[in-house]
Design a protein around this motif. Structure first.
Motif, PDB file in Angstrom:
ATOM      1  N   VAL A 203      57.494 -41.409 -56.359  1.00 21.51           N
ATOM      2  CA  VAL A 203      58.372 -40.967 -55.269  1.00 21.51           C
ATOM      3  C   VAL A 203      59.275 -39.850 -55.773  1.00 21.51           C
ATOM      4  N   SER A 204      59.346 -38.763 -55.023  1.00 26.92           N
ATOM      5  CA  SER A 204      60.253 -37.675 -55.378  1.00 26.92           C
ATOM      6  C   SER A 204      61.688 -38.069 -55.048  1.00 26.92           C
ATOM      7  N   PHE A 205      62.591 -37.816 -55.979  1.00 28.14           N
ATOM      8  CA  PHE A 205      64.008 -38.087 -55.755  1.00 28.14           C
ATOM      9  C   PHE A 205      64.795 -36.793 -55.564  1.00 28.14           C
ATOM     10  N   ASP A 206      64.112 -35.715 -55.287  1.00 27.04           N
ATOM     11  CA  ASP A 206      64.748 -34.422 -55.025  1.00 27.04           C
ATOM     12  C   ASP A 206      64.871 -34.263 -53.510  1.00 27.04           C
ATOM     13  N   HIS A 207      66.013 -34.642 -52.947  1.00 32.37           N
ATOM     14  CA  HIS A 207      66.248 -34.625 -51.508  1.00 32.37           C
ATOM     15  C   HIS A 207      67.537 -33.859 -51.204  1.00 32.37           C
ATOM     16  N   ASN A 208      67.656 -33.421 -49.961  1.00 32.57           N
ATOM     17  CA  ASN A 208      68.911 -32.817 -49.519  1.00 32.57           C
ATOM     18  C   ASN A 208      69.869 -33.853 -48.943  1.00 32.57           C
ATOM     19  N   SER A 209      69.344 -35.030 -48.614  1.00 29.10           N
ATOM     20  CA  SER A 209      70.185 -36.113 -48.101  1.00 29.10           C
ATOM     21  C   SER A 209      69.784 -37.423 -48.760  1.00 29.10           C
ATOM     22  N   TYR A 210      70.793 -38.170 -49.186  1.00 27.16           N
ATOM     23  CA  TYR A 210      70.587 -39.473 -49.807  1.00 27.16           C
ATOM     24  C   TYR A 210      71.292 -40.564 -49.025  1.00 27.16           C
ATOM     25  N   SER A 211      71.657 -40.258 -47.783  1.00 23.69           N
ATOM     26  CA  SER A 211      72.393 -41.218 -46.966  1.00 23.69           C
ATOM     27  C   SER A 211      71.549 -42.429 -46.607  1.00 23.69           C
ATOM     28  N   ASN A 212      70.257 -42.208 -46.353  1.00 20.85           N
ATOM     29  CA  ASN A 212      69.377 -43.272 -45.901  1.00 20.85           C
ATOM     30  C   ASN A 212      68.346 -43.647 -46.969  1.00 20.85           C
ATOM     31  N   THR A 213      67.692 -44.765 -46.736  1.00 24.09           N
ATOM     32  CA  THR A 213      66.679 -45.260 -47.663  1.00 24.09           C
ATOM     33  C   THR A 213      65.440 -44.376 -47.648  1.00 24.09           C
TER      34      THR A 213
END
Length: 314
Positions: free
Chosen positions: A153-163
């Motif tokens: 799973v990639s953990f490079d996101h612009n939002s980490y608010s949700n699962t």
């Protein structure tokens, strides 16, 4: 003489009740209720739903029923297959299956293995939140909020608010959920780490809290103990940064862009457990899943499991 010293220590040391089964076995009348009807407690003059709910939380019950017309509030040590069973039995107006934390499930009267559980928070209007509870490590009762072990799973996101991800593999629980589950009670954190040589270490923090969105999920973390070294203590008070929301303390660097992940960056800092999943070749890597004090360098790790747990004062 030694036996006397041990006796005095045991006498002075406060008894810690680990499970509701142990608690209710100390009271014969409650023990009878526990093992026959499944009722832990009854309160006859509870006219508000919230008050009955609060009693359930206090005693770590698995379900409760309440009739706000008669004032009857009952706490149960079991889960009914459906609401009608409890309603027909007690003539109640409301029925809810309840546990407010993973630790609540762990301290229930039935064995609770590591797995997925529903957590209900605050009020009857709230929808249950689905979480992965670790019931094995250090006494159990941990809500897992980050799990990485294979790079799927990639953990490079612009939002980490949700699962994102899934509980059977790699995932991130979401900052909103993390904030909700610790907003009204103290929490502690534990981080399990493993390198590519199968060496395992951990970091524990006795004080852990994530602020709400308006605070940009500001991190409160302190009270380190463990074997991995303290690579998050310098992040106390930091806001959560992403590549498109640079909130770190570095004047000339966007740490989230450099680290290719969202994190509570300080001046980039000593840790980045959301960084790219990278095989360790024995050299330092600037943008990888790292915990500096594990090796004394920025070498990639193989596994990371981040968890938090409620602290009950009763």
């Amino acid at each position: 003489m030694n036996k006397l010293i041990v006796f005095v220590i045991l006498l002075l040391h406060p008894t810690y009740i680990k499970t509701c089964r142990e608690y209710y076995k100390q009271n014969l009348s409650l023990k009878r209720k526990l093992f026959t009807s499944g009722i832990l407690h009854e309160y006859s003059d509870v006219m508000k739903f919230q008050e009955c709910l609060r009693y359930c939380k206090k005693h770590h019950c698995l379900s409760f029923s309440t009739n706000t017309e008669t004032g009857l509030c009952r706490l149960y040590s079991k889960i009914f297959n459906d609401a009608t069973g409890a309603i027909s039995q007690d003539g109640v107006a409301y029925y809810y299956q309840w546990s407010d934390t993973c630790l609540g499930w762990r301290q229930s009267c039935s064995p609770r293995p590591t797995g997925e559980y529903d957590i209900r928070r605050v009020s009857k209007q709230d929808e249950p939140q689905h979480v992965l509870c670790d019931m094995d490590i250090a006494g159990g009762g941990w809500a897992v909020f980050q799990n990485r072990f294979d790079g799927s799973v990639s953990f490079d996101h612009n939002s980490y608010s949700n699962t994102f991800g899934n509980f059977s593999g790699e995932f991130w629980l979401g900052l909103d959920m993390m904030k909700t589950m610790c907003y009204d009670q103290p929490c502690e954190a534990r981080i399990e780490l493993e390198d590519w040589q199968s060496v395992r270490k951990f970091a524990g923090y006795s004080n852990f809290h994530v602020g709400w969105w308006g605070q940009r999920y500001q991190l409160t973390i302190s009270g380190y103990t463990g074997t991995a070294g303290d690579s998050m203590g310098d992040l106390n008070g930091m806001k959560f940064s992403t590549a498109n929301a640079d909130l770190d303390m570095s004047a000339g660097t966007n740490c989230a862009k450099l680290g290719q992940s969202g994190w509570w960056y300080n001046d980039c800092g000593l840790s980045n457990l959301n960084g790219p999943y990278t095989v360790d070749t024995g050299t330092e890597v600037d943008n990888a899943m790292t915990w500096w004090t594990f090796h004394g360098s920025y070498r990639p790790l193989k596994k990371s499991r981040m968890m938090f747990r409620a602290i009950y004062n009763n």
